[in-house]
Write a protein that holds these residues in place. Structure first.
Motif, PDB file in Angstrom:
ATOM      1  N   LYS A  44       7.976  46.319  39.178  1.00 39.72           N
ATOM      2  CA  LYS A  44       9.418  46.433  38.996  1.00 39.72           C
ATOM      3  C   LYS A  44       9.528  45.948  37.617  1.00 39.72           C
ATOM      4  CE  LYS A  44      10.996  47.787  43.061  1.00 39.72           C
ATOM      5  NZ  LYS A  44      11.385  48.805  43.169  1.00 39.72           N
ATOM      6  N   SER A  45       8.444  46.023  36.730  1.00 42.29           N
ATOM      7  CA  SER A  45       8.773  45.760  35.201  1.00 42.29           C
ATOM      8  C   SER A  45       9.597  46.322  34.333  1.00 42.29           C
ATOM      9  CB  SER A  45       7.255  45.102  34.572  1.00 42.29           C
ATOM     10  OG  SER A  45       6.207  46.215  34.674  1.00 42.29           O
ATOM     11  N   MET A  46       9.338  47.402  34.807  1.00 39.75           N
ATOM     12  CA  MET A  46      10.231  48.050  33.966  1.00 39.75           C
ATOM     13  C   MET A  46      11.218  48.145  33.981  1.00 39.75           C
ATOM     14  SD  MET A  46       8.175  50.119  31.880  1.00 39.75           S
ATOM     15  CE  MET A  46       9.188  51.511  31.042  1.00 39.75           C
ATOM     16  N   LEU A  47      11.737  46.471  34.846  1.00 40.41           N
ATOM     17  CA  LEU A  47      13.411  46.547  34.632  1.00 40.41           C
ATOM     18  C   LEU A  47      13.992  45.487  33.711  1.00 40.41           C
ATOM     19  CD1 LEU A  47      16.111  45.131  35.979  1.00 40.41           C
ATOM     20  CD2 LEU A  47      14.888  43.757  36.706  1.00 40.41           C
ATOM     21  N   ILE A  48      12.477  45.161  32.429  1.00 42.63           N
ATOM     22  CA  ILE A  48      12.749  44.699  31.875  1.00 42.63           C
ATOM     23  C   ILE A  48      13.186  45.479  30.073  1.00 42.63           C
ATOM     24  CG2 ILE A  48      11.282  43.062  29.859  1.00 42.63           C
ATOM     25  CD1 ILE A  48       9.913  42.363  31.721  1.00 42.63           C
ATOM     26  N   LYS A  49      12.723  46.852  30.294  1.00 41.74           N
ATOM     27  CA  LYS A  49      12.902  47.932  28.988  1.00 41.74           C
ATOM     28  C   LYS A  49      14.451  48.340  29.411  1.00 41.74           C
ATOM     29  CE  LYS A  49      11.322  51.934  28.520  1.00 41.74           C
ATOM     30  NZ  LYS A  49      11.626  52.742  26.737  1.00 41.74           N
ATOM     31  N   GLU A  50      14.733  48.351  30.937  1.00 37.28           N
ATOM     32  CA  GLU A  50      16.365  48.745  30.745  1.00 37.28           C
ATOM     33  C   GLU A  50      16.945  47.616  30.903  1.00 37.28           C
ATOM     34  OE1 GLU A  50      17.131  50.225  34.743  1.00 37.28           O
ATOM     35  OE2 GLU A  50      15.322  51.477  35.056  1.00 37.28           O
ATOM     36  N   PHE A  51      16.877  46.408  31.179  1.00 32.39           N
ATOM     37  CA  PHE A  51      17.987  45.237  29.977  1.00 32.39           C
ATOM     38  C   PHE A  51      17.720  45.483  29.109  1.00 32.39           C
ATOM     39  CE2 PHE A  51      17.890  41.030  29.616  1.00 32.39           C
ATOM     40  CZ  PHE A  51      19.143  41.005  30.382  1.00 32.39           C
ATOM     41  N   MET A  75      10.527  37.076  37.060  1.00 29.35           N
ATOM     42  CA  MET A  75      10.041  37.705  36.065  1.00 29.35           C
ATOM     43  C   MET A  75      10.695  38.083  34.769  1.00 29.35           C
ATOM     44  SD  MET A  75       8.956  41.623  36.465  1.00 29.35           S
ATOM     45  CE  MET A  75      10.635  42.460  36.815  1.00 29.35           C
ATOM     46  N   LEU A  76      11.888  37.909  34.539  1.00 25.16           N
ATOM     47  CA  LEU A  76      12.437  38.217  33.017  1.00 25.16           C
ATOM     48  C   LEU A  76      12.496  36.729  32.173  1.00 25.16           C
ATOM     49  CD1 LEU A  76      15.749  39.955  34.091  1.00 25.16           C
ATOM     50  CD2 LEU A  76      13.876  41.176  33.393  1.00 25.16           C
ATOM     51  N   ASN A  77      12.504  35.583  33.435  1.00 28.33           N
ATOM     52  CA  ASN A  77      12.581  34.828  32.444  1.00 28.33           C
ATOM     53  C   ASN A  77      11.055  34.508  32.313  1.00 28.33           C
ATOM     54  OD1 ASN A  77      13.034  31.492  31.789  1.00 28.33           O
ATOM     55  ND2 ASN A  77      11.397  31.086  34.446  1.00 28.33           N
ATOM     56  N   TYR A  78       9.888  34.441  32.720  1.00 34.15           N
ATOM     57  CA  TYR A  78       8.837  33.985  32.586  1.00 34.15           C
ATOM     58  C   TYR A  78       8.256  35.011  31.122  1.00 34.15           C
ATOM     59  CZ  TYR A  78       7.162  31.382  35.615  1.00 34.15           C
ATOM     60  OH  TYR A  78       7.247  30.187  36.536  1.00 34.15           O
ATOM     61  N   PHE A  79       8.636  36.321  31.559  1.00 33.64           N
ATOM     62  CA  PHE A  79       8.475  37.724  29.905  1.00 33.64           C
ATOM     63  C   PHE A  79       9.760  36.956  28.661  1.00 33.64           C
ATOM     64  CE2 PHE A  79       9.672  41.426  27.083  1.00 33.64           C
ATOM     65  CZ  PHE A  79       8.768  42.282  27.338  1.00 33.64           C
ATOM     66  N   PHE A  80      10.568  37.313  28.499  1.00 33.83           N
ATOM     67  CA  PHE A  80      11.251  36.434  27.978  1.00 33.83           C
ATOM     68  C   PHE A  80      10.933  35.167  27.043  1.00 33.83           C
ATOM     69  CE2 PHE A  80      14.122  39.897  29.045  1.00 33.83           C
ATOM     70  CZ  PHE A  80      14.143  40.536  28.240  1.00 33.83           C
ATOM     71  N   LYS A  81      10.870  34.242  28.298  1.00 36.05           N
ATOM     72  CA  LYS A  81      10.971  32.302  27.569  1.00 36.05           C
ATOM     73  C   LYS A  81       9.869  32.582  26.307  1.00 36.05           C
ATOM     74  CE  LYS A  81       8.121  30.021  30.382  1.00 36.05           C
ATOM     75  NZ  LYS A  81       8.301  29.279  31.793  1.00 36.05           N
ATOM     76  N   ILE A  82      10.522  30.787  24.977  1.00 39.25           N
ATOM     77  CA  ILE A  82       9.749  30.780  24.317  1.00 39.25           C
ATOM     78  C   ILE A  82       8.783  29.734  25.008  1.00 39.25           C
ATOM     79  CG2 ILE A  82       9.551  30.051  21.674  1.00 39.25           C
ATOM     80  CD1 ILE A  82      12.180  30.758  21.296  1.00 39.25           C
ATOM     81  N   PRO A  83       7.230  30.344  25.104  1.00 39.63           N
ATOM     82  CA  PRO A  83       6.662  29.053  25.423  1.00 39.63           C
ATOM     83  C   PRO A  83       6.402  27.378  24.704  1.00 39.63           C
ATOM     84  CG  PRO A  83       5.269  30.706  24.068  1.00 39.63           C
ATOM     85  CD  PRO A  83       7.022  30.569  23.833  1.00 39.63           C
ATOM     86  N   TYR A  84       5.616  26.770  24.973  1.00 44.82           N
ATOM     87  CA  TYR A  84       5.617  25.196  24.178  1.00 44.82           C
ATOM     88  C   TYR A  84       5.086  25.508  23.877  1.00 44.82           C
ATOM     89  CZ  TYR A  84       9.670  24.573  27.761  1.00 44.82           C
ATOM     90  OH  TYR A  84      11.233  24.356  27.812  1.00 44.82           O
ATOM     91  N   LYS A 239      22.238  38.395  25.527  1.00 43.74           N
ATOM     92  CA  LYS A 239      22.489  39.042  26.283  1.00 43.74           C
ATOM     93  C   LYS A 239      22.601  38.366  28.095  1.00 43.74           C
ATOM     94  CE  LYS A 239      20.175  44.081  26.285  1.00 43.74           C
ATOM     95  NZ  LYS A 239      21.138  44.675  26.647  1.00 43.74           N
ATOM     96  N   ALA A 240      22.855  38.380  29.029  1.00 41.54           N
ATOM     97  CA  ALA A 240      22.984  38.331  29.996  1.00 41.54           C
ATOM     98  C   ALA A 240      23.032  38.600  31.939  1.00 41.54           C
ATOM     99  CB  ALA A 240      24.451  37.324  30.547  1.00 41.54           C
ATOM    100  N   MET A 241      22.153  38.543  32.368  1.00 42.93           N
ATOM    101  CA  MET A 241      22.178  38.893  34.534  1.00 42.93           C
ATOM    102  C   MET A 241      22.133  38.119  34.787  1.00 42.93           C
ATOM    103  SD  MET A 241      19.139  40.976  35.235  1.00 42.93           S
ATOM    104  CE  MET A 241      19.667  43.143  34.732  1.00 42.93           C
TER     105      MET A 241
END
Length: 596
Positions: A44-51, A75-84, A239-241
């Motif tokens: 369902k990763s194309m959710l990221i593109k739509e968001f 999934m959105l969290n792991y895609f967007f978040k800045i890693p440490y 943005k927020a979901m």
């Protein structure tokens, strides 16, 4: 790590993609765990593109429980978040290697690992009192602040003190209500980038608050929390979901937000644009077809009958994802989703609705759809207290117990959900005290009128106690008995192969229930009438007169030719008394009906 030596592979069908792993996972909604442990994953990763490409500041996704919302937010969290660290960055990038979004090079370059993320789940905020919920909030927000402890050194001394109070679970309610807004400001100042906010099960605390009697105080708190975070805070938020089950914006804690876009099942397609997220939170037919390659013994038609039926955007047919995953794990067609959640609110109000509501339930159980009910975008809990039918329909729809077709008609989506409706019918309170509709039906089929009378007497007592009716027996109160009794009869008779009809002739005073078999070998048919009469009538004369109407009113019309016996019952209410009178008729070899 489970399945770590397994080589993931993908299969595609039209727009569907499934990443196949060593096995399926049930109950884990953490995206990282699913991918790293080599579990099968529906892409369902194309959710990221739509968001990313949407123009919405706040997207509110409404779907029933266990419909993939938590996994998608993870999934959105792991895609967007800045890693440490660089190591974490590489680890997170590998999560998406086999997913569709990896082919979107521009999106990956501009947005992957580029945002501070505030990721919060409210699903465990259940408590018997508001004070207990505040305690849980302190623990939850302390956990979120602890994840960003590195921010403290970048704050002024007064800000550090406030940050530390949240960490120490020592904050006031007012400080708690502004804690997320403050965190967004701290993150933006540290990274020089706006945050992405992800809120899982945003409405869960309000359901618990409503059930436990502290709705108003909880509503005021969360209204302050979310308005401070998401209204007039665009300098800190990109943005927020939010995801949940019910929309409670107009009357609830999102009422202050004017920058929110709602995405429910029943979005309408427009010529100039296509609604977002239509197929991103459930399984499509193509995805299920791919998944069923794991279970060669399962036929798609049977799976469709059990778990399909939800319709998104007027035309996309979707499956319940939880039940499909459980089906793949267990291999047996049965109820899965309906066994996982409480229906406390639904069952509280379902049998206190109007007569027209109960007539509609009868149609639903027969496989018909309900027309002329417009599902509104907002639910007001106060309407449930007023027993407004529309509020109950809205609740049934948003919680997944009804679906809407292309004509905007309501219907029961599949066999699994239908079984839950049957359970509600059978579990009307008097059915749970040793007296059941099934046992009463057996009494009638065995021609045991005395036993039926005793059990029906218990039904009357328990039903009226349950509905807390005033005036005791009356035409209106008999209606309660009739509908509960009829729907229970309908479910049990139908499940045993009988045909059952109902005909309310006039007002609340006279009903017919006809039960007969066409194929299962029973040679008896049953006709039941409900009546309300005035006092001081001669019951004997009246009953004789009514039983004589069998011939005149052609009660036998439509019965199967093999029916040999006809059990005619009159259930009569007179003031605070009731009477059950019966007559058994036999059909002779010459086709003539005679009474015993």
């Amino acid at each position: 790590m489970l399945g770590s030596d397994f080589e993931l592979y993908t299969k595609n069908l039209n727009n569907a993609r499934v990443v196949f792993g060593a096995s399926v996972i049930v109950g884990d909604d953490n995206f990282q765990n699913i991918i790293n442990s080599c579990f099968t994953f529906v892409d369902k990763s194309m959710l990221i593109k739509e968001f990313i490409e949407s123009l919405d500041f706040v997207s509110l996704i409404l779907r029933p429980r266990r419909f993939g919302k938590s996994t998608n937010l993870s999934m959105l969290n792991y895609f967007f978040k800045i890693p440490y660290s660089q190591e974490e960055n590489i680890s997170n990038s590998r999560l998406f290697e086999k997913l569709k979004i990896s082919t979107e090079k521009e999106i990956i370059q501009k947005h992957f690992a580029q945002y501070p993320v505030i990721y919060i789940s409210l699903k465990d905020l259940n408590a018997v009192t508001w004070d207990k919920m505040v305690e849980k909030l302190r623990i939850l927000l302390a956990k979120i602040y602890r994840e960003h402890r590195y921010l403290i050194d970048n704050l002024y001394s007064d800000e550090q003190k406030k940050y530390q109070k949240i960490l120490n679970e020592d904050s006031t309610e007012l400080q708690l209500s502004f804690s997320l807004q403050k965190l967004s400001m701290y993150l933006q100042q540290y990274y020089k980038k706006q945050c992405i906010v992800l809120v899982d099960e945003y409405d869960s605390p309000m359901e618990h608050a409503y059930n436990k009697g502290y709705y108003e105080i909880a509503n005021n708190f969360f209204k302050n929390m979310f308005s401070s975070l998401l209204k007039n805070n665009s300098e800190n938020i990109a943005k927020a979901m939010l995801v949940g089950i019910l929309r409670i914006t107009k009357s609830g804690f999102l009422s202050k937000l004017n920058n929110i876009t709602i995405y429910s099942f029943h979005q309408e397609n427009h010529k100039d644009s296509s609604p977002l997220y239509l197929d991103k939170f459930e399984f499509t037919s193509d995805e299920v077809e791919l998944l069923l390659s794991l279970r060669k013994n399962l036929q798609i038609n049977n799976v469709q009958s059990w778990y399909n039926g939800y319709i998104s955007g007027e035309s996309i047919h979707l499956y319940n994802p939880w039940s499909i995953i459980r089906l793949l794990s267990c291999g047996t067609l049965r109820t899965y989703w309906t066994d996982t959640g409480s229906t406390q609110i639904l069952e509280k109000y379902l049998w206190k609705a109007s007569s027209s509501f109960k007539e509609s339930v009868e149609k639903l159980l027969k496989g018909e759809s309900i027309i002329n009910i417009k599902i509104q975008d907002d639910l007001q809990y106060s309407h449930l207290n007023k027993n407004q039918d529309l509020a109950i329909w809205i609740l049934l729809y948003y919680t997944g117990y009804l679906a809407i077709n292309s004509k905007n008609h309501l219907f029961i989506p599949n066999d699994e959900v239908r079984s839950e409706w049957y359970r509600w019918v059978v579990n009307v309170p008097f059915f749970t005290k040793g007296v059941t509709i099934e046992s009463m039906l057996n009494c009638l089929l065995n021609e045991n009128l005395d036993s039926f009378k005793k059990e029906f007497a218990q039904v009357i007592t328990d039903t009226f106690l349950f509905y807390n009716v005033k005036g005791f027996y009356s035409e209106k109160n008999v209606e309660f008995v009739y509908y509960a009794f009829y729907l229970g009869m309908f479910v049990n008779a139908r499940n045993r192969g009988f045909t059952i009809f109902s005909n309310r002739e006039s007002g609340y005073g006279k009903y017919n229930i006809t039960i007969f078999s066409e194929s299962n070998g029973y040679e008896i048919a049953i006709i039941i009438e409900f009546k309300v009469i005035k006092k001081n009538k001669n019951l004997v004369d009246m009953v004789c007169k009514e039983l004589d109407q069998i011939e005149k009113k052609k009660y036998r019309a439509g019965l199967h030719k093999d029916i040999k016996k006809l059990f005619k019952l009159e259930i009569i209410f007179e003031g605070k008394k009731f009477y059950v009178l019966g007559c058994l008729l036999h059909k002779t070899d010459e086709g003539i009906w005679i009474s015993d």
